[in-house]
Design a protein around this motif. Structure first.
Motif, mmCIF file in Angstrom:
data_model
loop_
_atom_site.group_PDB
_atom_site.id
_atom_site.type_symbol
_atom_site.label_atom_id
_atom_site.label_comp_id
_atom_site.label_asym_id
_atom_site.label_seq_id
_atom_site.Cartn_x
_atom_site.Cartn_y
_atom_site.Cartn_z
ATOM 1 N N LEU A 291 1.602 61.075 125.568
ATOM 2 C CA LEU A 291 2.113 62.466 125.654
ATOM 3 C C LEU A 291 2.436 62.908 127.209
ATOM 4 C CD1 LEU A 291 -1.143 64.511 124.134
ATOM 5 C CD2 LEU A 291 1.272 63.837 123.186
ATOM 6 N N LEU B 145 -1.509 62.718 115.322
ATOM 7 C CA LEU B 145 -0.387 63.431 115.137
ATOM 8 C C LEU B 145 0.480 63.604 116.475
ATOM 9 C CD1 LEU B 145 1.431 65.073 113.216
ATOM 10 C CD2 LEU B 145 0.098 67.134 113.390
ATOM 11 N N LEU B 146 -0.258 64.113 117.496
ATOM 12 C CA LEU B 146 0.426 64.445 118.643
ATOM 13 C C LEU B 146 0.833 62.892 119.195
ATOM 14 C CD1 LEU B 146 -1.945 66.947 120.444
ATOM 15 C CD2 LEU B 146 0.592 67.395 119.440
ATOM 16 N N ASP B 147 0.104 61.852 119.129
ATOM 17 C CA ASP B 147 0.605 60.650 119.833
ATOM 18 C C ASP B 147 1.799 60.126 119.111
ATOM 19 O OD1 ASP B 147 -1.280 60.236 121.697
ATOM 20 O OD2 ASP B 147 -2.820 59.065 120.316
ATOM 21 N N THR C 134 4.064 61.747 117.089
ATOM 22 C CA THR C 134 5.121 62.563 117.450
ATOM 23 C C THR C 134 5.705 62.272 119.160
ATOM 24 O OG1 THR C 134 4.406 64.446 116.220
ATOM 25 C CG2 THR C 134 5.880 65.254 117.976
ATOM 26 N N ALA C 135 4.935 61.942 119.897
ATOM 27 C CA ALA C 135 5.198 61.857 121.334
ATOM 28 C C ALA C 135 5.928 60.506 121.325
ATOM 29 C CB ALA C 135 4.169 61.820 122.373
ATOM 30 N N LEU D 67 -5.614 65.450 115.047
ATOM 31 C CA LEU D 67 -4.612 66.435 115.811
ATOM 32 C C LEU D 67 -3.929 65.330 116.883
ATOM 33 C CD1 LEU D 67 -3.069 68.605 116.531
ATOM 34 C CD2 LEU D 67 -5.151 69.314 118.037
ATOM 35 N N CYS D 68 -4.980 64.441 117.395
ATOM 36 C CA CYS D 68 -4.620 63.531 118.448
ATOM 37 C C CYS D 68 -3.542 62.440 117.789
ATOM 38 C CB CYS D 68 -6.069 62.897 119.082
ATOM 39 S SG CYS D 68 -5.569 61.671 120.464
ATOM 40 N N THR E 269 -5.557 73.152 128.888
ATOM 41 C CA THR E 269 -4.824 72.769 127.818
ATOM 42 C C THR E 269 -5.480 72.183 126.574
ATOM 43 O OG1 THR E 269 -4.319 70.340 128.406
ATOM 44 C CG2 THR E 269 -2.910 72.139 129.435
ATOM 45 N N VAL F 249 -4.265 60.370 126.498
ATOM 46 C CA VAL F 249 -3.172 61.316 126.642
ATOM 47 C C VAL F 249 -2.074 60.416 127.371
ATOM 48 C CG1 VAL F 249 -4.471 63.299 127.102
ATOM 49 C CG2 VAL F 249 -3.888 62.121 129.090
#
Length: 434
Positions: free
Chosen positions: A144, A93-95, A97-98, A90-91, A75, A141
């Motif tokens: 997420l 942004l994902l954090d 959002t999650a 990117l990390c 992944t 992670v």
């Protein structure tokens, strides 16, 4: 202290709190310089571009390398196309959002009432929570995976059960700890969701074996069983039962197994009760707490799994208890015993987060329905006065209501944890890549 009622007063309070949080974060030396993200990025880059073996990579100057199942590396393959700076962006942004989705699930239907003010206060409170600070600054992670698992809680609570289990299966394929949530689905007599979660986890693992057969063979036969790859069990950041025993000098795995079985027994009884009452937030919260306790290694940043428990406490009307326990986990207090955890003070202080987790497992309120949902689905017969003695029972049919025959479907509710910040000095510590 009363909350400000004007927009100007609320803005001033948010600015003051944000400044205090910023000062606290800058003062407490716990920023991790994206260490775990550098492990992920370096391992994937060496694997894809330099022909290296996934589990042979080590961050230069350290003994730490990739420790997750091969599906996690699959992944993360897009990181091979990015530089470290882009991977960090990117990390983040994902954090974010999650985390937004996690808060949406935990807040339930009341989230719309709070507006920008509630979001700002929640952001300040969450920024103080050490497990979340560590997760972000390590580039971990955990948030997420929490979002994936809580998606299943939301699906079950709202009756959208068709895809319930997919999130848990994906999370279990990335990291082994969330596999306990499959056990929850079995306890809750949700065989379809449990089967779907298992099938997704197995399919993802099989896919990784096709993509990386050598890495898969090494992980499942060697790396998975080598706890030394992730660091010392007695390191103060390990806030699991195994960590407590290791700091006490108890090396017998039988003692740990007995303690873990006792915790699992408590979890099974309480989680089954919560699920039977339709209290999915509490059931999932108890499972996250238990996973942290029984895992051989639970670093501080893994304790983001405790966040749903604080939401359950708030929902049940215990804001002071939630605030006090949350404050403990904001203080970084365990690091005061980083070098020496001996003595009674070390037993209590160095394991403070473990005691909070264990206390939440034992005493978290379960089986409660949020008042909003209860009143929304209450039928007229629920509020009708009971017949007095000598009065013949009514023979007319009760009017039909729009509430489901099976009663209300509880939803994942709760508020953002109460603001509670306590500063404490913190020992510097080597990072851990797990």
């Amino acid at each position: 202290m009363r909350a400000p009622r004007t927009a100007r007063g609320r803005l001033a309070l948010v600015v003051v709190l944000a400044a205090a949080v910023t000062a606290f974060t800058a003062t407490v030396p716990l920023l991790r310089d994206w260490f775990d993200l550098r492990v992920y990025h370096g391992a994937v880059d060496a694997w894809v571009h330099h022909g290296g073996r996934l589990y042979d990579y080590r961050v230069p100057g350290t003994p730490y390398g990739f420790t997750y199942p091969p599906f996690a590396a699959v992944t993360m393959l897009p990181m091979a196309l990015l530089g470290l700076g882009a991977a960090v962006a990117l990390c983040l942004l994902l954090d974010l959002t999650a985390l937004a989705w996690v808060l949406r699930v935990l807040a339930g239907p009341s989230w719309r009432r709070h507006g920008w003010y509630g979001v700002a206060l929640a952001a300040c409170v969450l920024a103080l929570f050490e497990p979340l600070r560590d997760t972000v600054s390590f580039g971990q992670v955990n948030v997420l995976l929490l979002a994936l698992v809580l998606t299943d809680a939301w699906l079950l609570a709202t009756g959208r059960t068709r895809w319930a289990g997919v999130g848990t299966g994906l999370a279990a394929a990335v990291k082994l700890t969330p596999a306990l949530f499959i056990g929850l689905l079995l306890l809750a007599r949700r065989p379809r969701a449990a089967g779907l979660a298992t099938a997704v986890a197995v399919a993802a693992t099989a896919f990784a074996a096709l993509v990386a057969p050598d890495a898969s063979r090494f992980y499942w036969t060697e790396a998975m069983w080598d706890t030394g790859r992730v660091g010392r069990l007695d390191y103060v950041s390990n806030q699991s039962l195994q960590g407590v025993l290791a700091r006490l000098g108890v090396g017998d795995h039988t003692v740990w197994a007995v303690c873990a079985l006792a915790v699992l027994a408590v979890w099974a009884r309480r989680a089954r009760r919560a699920a039977a009452a339709g209290d999915w937030p509490a059931a999932f919260a108890l499972t996250g707490l238990t996973a942290c306790l029984v895992s051989p290694v639970t670093w501080v940043h893994h304790l983001v799994w405790a966040l749903p428990a604080f939401a359950v406490l708030l929902r049940a009307g215990h804001p002071r208890v939630a605030g006090a326990l949350y404050a403990v986990m904001c203080t970084s207090v365990v690091w005061l015993w980083c070098d020496d955890a001996s003595g009674a003070d070390g037993f209590l202080g160095a394991n403070a987060y473990t005691w909070v987790t264990l206390g939440l497992l034992l005493f978290l309120p379960v089986g409660q329905v949020h008042p909003e949902r209860r009143s929304r689905h209450r039928s007229p017969s629920d509020t009708a006065a009971a017949p007095t003695a000598g009065t013949p029972p009514a023979t007319s049919r009760a009017p039909r209501t729009t509430s489901p025959a099976t009663g209300p479907a509880p939803t994942a509710t709760g508020r953002s944890p109460a603001t509670a910040a306590t500063s404490a000095t913190s020992g510097s510590s080597p990072p851990r890549a797990t």
